[in-house]
Design a protein around this motif. Structure first.
Motif, PDB file in Angstrom:
ATOM      1  N   LEU A 225      53.463  65.168  86.811  1.00  0.00           N
ATOM      2  CA  LEU A 225      52.669  64.527  87.236  1.00  0.00           C
ATOM      3  C   LEU A 225      53.339  63.512  88.228  1.00  0.00           C
ATOM      4  N   THR A 226      53.018  63.368  89.686  1.00  0.00           N
ATOM      5  CA  THR A 226      53.472  62.336  90.714  1.00  0.00           C
ATOM      6  C   THR A 226      52.170  61.679  91.036  1.00  0.00           C
ATOM      7  N   ARG A 227      51.956  60.129  90.872  1.00  0.00           N
ATOM      8  CA  ARG A 227      51.197  59.671  90.734  1.00  0.00           C
ATOM      9  C   ARG A 227      51.652  58.637  92.756  1.00  0.00           C
ATOM     10  N   LEU A 228      49.762  58.004  92.801  1.00  0.00           N
ATOM     11  CA  LEU A 228      50.157  56.955  93.502  1.00  0.00           C
ATOM     12  C   LEU A 228      50.927  56.323  93.523  1.00  0.00           C
ATOM     13  N   ASN A 229      52.167  55.876  95.024  1.00  0.00           N
ATOM     14  CA  ASN A 229      52.892  55.703  95.243  1.00  0.00           C
ATOM     15  C   ASN A 229      52.792  54.840  96.500  1.00  0.00           C
ATOM     16  N   VAL A 230      52.401  54.379  97.307  1.00  0.00           N
ATOM     17  CA  VAL A 230      52.665  53.446  98.653  1.00  0.00           C
ATOM     18  C   VAL A 230      51.563  52.364  97.846  1.00  0.00           C
ATOM     19  N   PRO A 231      52.009  51.137  98.092  1.00  0.00           N
ATOM     20  CA  PRO A 231      51.433  49.863  98.205  1.00  0.00           C
ATOM     21  C   PRO A 231      49.750  49.586  99.249  1.00  0.00           C
ATOM     22  N   GLY A 232      49.635  49.119  99.200  1.00  0.00           N
ATOM     23  CA  GLY A 232      48.430  49.290  99.962  1.00  0.00           C
ATOM     24  C   GLY A 232      47.201  50.215  99.471  1.00  0.00           C
ATOM     25  N   GLY A 233      47.715  51.955  99.298  1.00  0.00           N
ATOM     26  CA  GLY A 233      47.789  53.264  98.719  1.00  0.00           C
ATOM     27  C   GLY A 233      45.951  52.962  97.675  1.00  0.00           C
ATOM     28  N   ALA A 234      46.384  51.784  96.337  1.00  0.00           N
ATOM     29  CA  ALA A 234      44.971  51.770  95.855  1.00  0.00           C
ATOM     30  C   ALA A 234      44.607  50.516  96.272  1.00  0.00           C
ATOM     31  N   GLY A 235      42.732  51.323  96.600  1.00  0.00           N
ATOM     32  CA  GLY A 235      42.294  49.929  96.434  1.00  0.00           C
ATOM     33  C   GLY A 235      41.911  50.496  98.407  1.00  0.00           C
ATOM     34  N   TYR A 236      42.930  51.522  98.496  1.00  0.00           N
ATOM     35  CA  TYR A 236      42.210  52.016 100.278  1.00  0.00           C
ATOM     36  C   TYR A 236      41.057  51.733 100.117  1.00  0.00           C
TER      37      TYR A 236
ATOM     38  N   ILE B  40      41.323  64.227 101.437  1.00  0.00           N
ATOM     39  CA  ILE B  40      42.506  63.670 101.116  1.00  0.00           C
ATOM     40  C   ILE B  40      43.452  64.673 100.848  1.00  0.00           C
ATOM     41  N   ASP B  41      44.794  65.016 101.886  1.00  0.00           N
ATOM     42  CA  ASP B  41      45.336  65.901 102.791  1.00  0.00           C
ATOM     43  C   ASP B  41      46.649  65.904 101.548  1.00  0.00           C
ATOM     44  N   TRP B  42      47.359  67.014 101.168  1.00  0.00           N
ATOM     45  CA  TRP B  42      48.543  67.245 100.904  1.00  0.00           C
ATOM     46  C   TRP B  42      49.127  68.326 101.918  1.00  0.00           C
ATOM     47  N   THR B  43      50.855  67.065 102.121  1.00  0.00           N
ATOM     48  CA  THR B  43      51.318  67.887 103.158  1.00  0.00           C
ATOM     49  C   THR B  43      52.703  68.111 102.616  1.00  0.00           C
ATOM     50  N   MET B  44      52.877  69.598 103.012  1.00  0.00           N
ATOM     51  CA  MET B  44      54.600  69.688 102.672  1.00  0.00           C
ATOM     52  C   MET B  44      55.467  69.318 103.518  1.00  0.00           C
ATOM     53  N   ASN B  45      56.593  68.889 102.841  1.00  0.00           N
ATOM     54  CA  ASN B  45      57.687  67.901 103.765  1.00  0.00           C
ATOM     55  C   ASN B  45      58.865  68.369 103.254  1.00  0.00           C
ATOM     56  N   GLY B  46      59.271  68.727 104.570  1.00  0.00           N
ATOM     57  CA  GLY B  46      60.161  69.751 103.842  1.00  0.00           C
ATOM     58  C   GLY B  46      61.497  70.745 103.048  1.00  0.00           C
ATOM     59  N   ALA B  47      60.176  71.513 103.063  1.00  0.00           N
ATOM     60  CA  ALA B  47      60.849  72.831 102.553  1.00  0.00           C
ATOM     61  C   ALA B  47      61.365  73.782 103.979  1.00  0.00           C
TER      62      ALA B  47
ATOM     63  N   SER C 230      43.820  62.152 107.206  1.00  0.00           N
ATOM     64  CA  SER C 230      43.828  62.297 108.347  1.00  0.00           C
ATOM     65  C   SER C 230      43.780  61.689 109.121  1.00  0.00           C
ATOM     66  N   SER C 231      44.917  60.517 109.502  1.00  0.00           N
ATOM     67  CA  SER C 231      44.908  59.554 109.495  1.00  0.00           C
ATOM     68  C   SER C 231      46.387  59.252 109.588  1.00  0.00           C
ATOM     69  N   LEU C 232      46.339  58.742 108.443  1.00  0.00           N
ATOM     70  CA  LEU C 232      48.334  58.961 108.324  1.00  0.00           C
ATOM     71  C   LEU C 232      48.972  59.729 106.799  1.00  0.00           C
ATOM     72  N   SER C 233      49.258  60.418 107.026  1.00  0.00           N
ATOM     73  CA  SER C 233      50.329  61.964 105.798  1.00  0.00           C
ATOM     74  C   SER C 233      50.888  61.069 105.073  1.00  0.00           C
ATOM     75  N   ASN C 234      50.947  60.330 105.247  1.00  0.00           N
ATOM     76  CA  ASN C 234      51.796  59.400 103.420  1.00  0.00           C
ATOM     77  C   ASN C 234      51.392  57.651 102.863  1.00  0.00           C
ATOM     78  N   ARG C 235      49.949  58.176 103.313  1.00  0.00           N
ATOM     79  CA  ARG C 235      49.424  56.820 102.822  1.00  0.00           C
ATOM     80  C   ARG C 235      49.168  56.276 101.141  1.00  0.00           C
ATOM     81  N   PHE C 236      48.768  57.540 100.885  1.00  0.00           N
ATOM     82  CA  PHE C 236      48.616  57.566  99.485  1.00  0.00           C
ATOM     83  C   PHE C 236      49.824  58.467  98.312  1.00  0.00           C
ATOM     84  N   ILE C 237      50.420  58.851  98.884  1.00  0.00           N
ATOM     85  CA  ILE C 237      52.046  59.535  97.588  1.00  0.00           C
ATOM     86  C   ILE C 237      53.264  59.427  98.988  1.00  0.00           C
TER      87      ILE C 237
END
Length: 145
Positions: free
Chosen positions: A93-104, A119-126, A75-82
């Protein structure tokens, strides 16, 4: 701000796993069943996680989409994990790819500690259209306190 925010049945029914130790939560959102129209900033609140949850990993799979992209956050940051993921590779499959996301660690205010974040999935660019596919998400986290 999102054009449209919808919730998975896990969030709607408040199915929050707060077990001490490892928690693994799977969620599927079926666009055909809900009749939701996609848009460039559609947010699907997929998995509720409790205060103190330490996110270990997230996997997302797409069935039935051919254009656009997505990000995964909270809810705070739309791309915190992927970030920067494409919907064009159905079934991949798409996996967690943001540094700092693992262990948050999910940290809520004192008044909300018995609540949850999502944990939110947000459509981006469609473009807007009727989606007939599903989004599958698995979240691994530990509850330490």
């Amino acid at each position: 701000m999102a054009d449209n925010t919808v919730t998975s049945t896990l969030v709607t029914n408040l199915k929050v796993q707060r077990n001490p130790g490892l928690n693994i939560v799977y969620c599927m959102y079926d666009f055909k069943a809900t009749g939701i129209t996609t848009s460039t900033s559609l947010v699907v609140q997929m998995v509720p996680v409790p205060d103190g949850a330490r996110i270990l990993d997230i996997l997302v799979r797409n069935d039935g989409f051919v254009t656009g992209g997505f990000v995964v956050g909270d809810s705070s940051l739309s791309n915190r994990f992927i970030t920067g993921a494409s919907l064009s590779a159905a079934g991949q499959l798409t996996r967690l790819n943001v540094p700092g996301g693992a262990g948050y660690i999910v940290s809520l205010t004192a008044s909300a500690q018995n609540s949850y974040d999502t944990i939110d999935w947000t459509m981006n660019g469609a473009t807007s259209d009727s989606a007939s596919g599903c989004i599958h998400m698995t979240v691994w986290y530990v509850v330490e306190r």
